[in-house]
Motif scaffolding. Structure first.
Motif, short mmCIF file in Angstrom:
data_model
loop_
_atom_site.label_atom_id
_atom_site.label_comp_id
_atom_site.label_asym_id
_atom_site.label_seq_id
_atom_site.Cartn_x
_atom_site.Cartn_y
_atom_site.Cartn_z
N SER A 52 5.19 -3.37 9.38
CA SER A 52 4.57 -2.63 10.79
C SER A 52 4.58 -1.04 10.32
O SER A 52 3.92 -0.34 11.31
N GLY A 53 5.10 -0.69 9.11
CA GLY A 53 4.92 0.75 8.70
C GLY A 53 5.95 1.44 8.83
O GLY A 53 5.69 2.77 8.72
N ILE A 54 7.17 0.96 9.16
CA ILE A 54 8.37 2.06 9.25
C ILE A 54 8.78 2.81 7.87
O ILE A 54 9.49 4.10 8.06
N GLY A 55 8.46 2.33 6.89
CA GLY A 55 8.90 2.86 5.63
C GLY A 55 9.43 1.94 4.51
O GLY A 55 8.61 1.13 3.85
N LYS A 114 2.46 -9.09 1.76
CA LYS A 114 2.18 -7.76 1.66
C LYS A 114 3.32 -7.02 1.45
O LYS A 114 3.13 -5.42 1.54
N LEU A 115 4.63 -7.63 0.98
CA LEU A 115 5.66 -6.55 0.79
C LEU A 115 6.24 -6.68 -0.66
O LEU A 115 5.83 -7.73 -1.13
N ARG A 116 6.72 -5.71 -1.37
CA ARG A 116 7.10 -5.84 -2.84
C ARG A 116 8.38 -5.40 -2.95
O ARG A 116 8.82 -4.33 -2.30
N VAL A 124 15.52 1.54 6.29
CA VAL A 124 16.18 0.60 7.18
C VAL A 124 17.08 -0.21 6.23
O VAL A 124 16.88 -0.62 5.05
N THR A 125 18.39 -0.33 6.80
CA THR A 125 19.52 -0.99 5.92
C THR A 125 20.80 -1.41 6.99
O THR A 125 20.61 -1.03 8.12
N ALA A 126 21.46 -1.94 6.35
CA ALA A 126 22.79 -2.48 7.17
C ALA A 126 23.69 -1.13 6.84
O ALA A 126 23.92 -0.46 5.84
N SER A 127 24.39 -1.20 7.96
CA SER A 127 25.42 0.23 7.97
C SER A 127 26.51 0.02 7.05
O SER A 127 27.01 0.92 6.33
N ARG A 128 26.80 -1.31 6.74
CA ARG A 128 28.07 -1.71 5.63
C ARG A 128 27.37 -1.04 4.31
O ARG A 128 28.34 -0.67 3.63
N SER A 129 26.32 -1.48 3.99
CA SER A 129 25.94 -1.19 2.70
C SER A 129 26.06 0.24 2.31
O SER A 129 26.29 0.75 1.15
N LEU A 130 25.51 1.20 3.44
CA LEU A 130 25.42 2.52 3.33
C LEU A 130 27.15 3.03 2.99
O LEU A 130 27.23 3.92 2.31
N ASP A 139 1.00 -1.25 0.17
CA ASP A 139 0.05 -0.03 0.07
C ASP A 139 0.71 1.18 0.00
O ASP A 139 0.35 2.29 -0.08
N SER A 140 2.36 1.13 0.08
CA SER A 140 3.15 2.24 -0.25
C SER A 140 3.04 2.85 -1.67
O SER A 140 2.83 2.26 -2.55
#
Length: 295
Positions: free
Chosen positions: A232-235, A248-250, A193-199, A173-174
């Motif tokens: 749960s709706g964080i982004g 429910k995720l894509r 939300v992600t892993a610090s190493r990937s950033l 629904d995003s």
């Protein structure tokens, strides 16, 4: 410092009571107390404090607990490596891996290897690159699957024959769920939300000048946990596409596309058990064939 005494120490740390630990170990309580006094004298530290019939580890005791667990685990692994039959290959191979699509190719190699050597067992450890490198360095893991580039000064490696594709995982629904691809500007004002190493690695250049404007809500190293935050709706989760789906995720790929590679690595100039050595040779041949077939 004997392994037997370290085992005694861990039993006391676990039971938090010398009398109970003595019963578990089938030794007398005075003998166990004497062993611990000698251990404290040998290390010149205080390992325990007593409070209300309960034993509490000091800071030095907590440090010894971690080291003792590592030493006993390594000793047990060494023992298993030497329990080899002359006629059949046996033993345990410890492999660490992050969450990658290439893990499926590794699984195929492991299954094929066990068909030839059914007495060999695998122990799988899931973690990020830092965990796996640390465990390989300490001898708790024989091999690991990690993202490239690989430090060739420390490791030998085999490139995995799969490219990892990066994207975002969002709720159906995003507003992002309607897109075929996601650009960096699409993620402005969306908690990520992600892993610090990937950033610091794969995605650092992809964001470009917009990096400082991104809202990082959480960091993690297991996609399932991160996916539950999004559900749960964080982004949105910035992640690689795995061979699984979440209700429910894509998953939507990044644009411009971001791809990364992984490799099966092992410590350079190390002596391995016959089972691990045979598996490395087998993996080299199998992954080479898989790479050729994918071309």
């Amino acid at each position: 410092m004997e392994l037997r005494v370290l085992n005694y120490f861990l039993a006391i740390a676990r039971e938090e009571n010398i009398t109970k630990a003595a019963q578990v170990l089938h030794v007398s309580q005075p003998a166990l107390s004497r062993q611990m006094m000698q251990l404290e004298e040998e290390l010149d530290v205080k390992l325990f404090t007593r409070s209300n019939h309960r034993i509490i580890l000091t800071e030095d005791g907590l440090l010894l607990k971690r080291r003792a667990q590592e030493l006993l685990s390594l000793a047990e692994k060494t023992k298993r490596d030497f329990l080899q039959k002359e006629t059949e290959l046996t033993g345990e191979i410890a492999i660490g891996s992050g969450e990658f699509r290439s893990t499926r190719e590794l699984a195929k190699v492991m299954v094929a290897f066990r068909k030839r050597h059914p007495l060999v067992q695998f122990r799988i450890y899931s973690g990020n690159a830092d965990n796996i490198q640390d465990y390989i360095g300490r001898g708790h893991l024989d091999l690991g699957v990690m993202g490239e580039p690989v430090d060739i000064r420390k490791y030998d490696f085999i490139p995995m024959p799969v490219k990892e594709r990066w994207g975002v995982l969002v709720r159906e629904d995003s507003e992002l769920a309607e897109k075929e691809q996601v650009e960096a500007r699409d993620l402005l004002n969306i908690p990520l939300v992600t892993a610090s190493r990937s950033l610091q690695g794969e995605l650092s250049g992809w964001f470009g000048d917009l990096y400082g404007r991104m809202e990082i809500a959480a960091m993690g190293n297991l996609l399932y946990n991160e996916a539950m935050l999004v559900e749960s709706g964080i982004g949105a989760v910035l992640c690689i596409q795995l061979n699984c789906t979440y209700e429910k995720l894509r998953f939507i790929p990044l644009s411009p596309a971001v791809e990364s590679r992984t490799a099966l690595v092992w410590k350079k100039d190390s002596v391995y058990s016959p089972a691990t050595t045979a598996f490395i040779d087998f993996a080299k041949e199998c992954l080479k064939v898989i790479s050729v077939n994918k071309i």
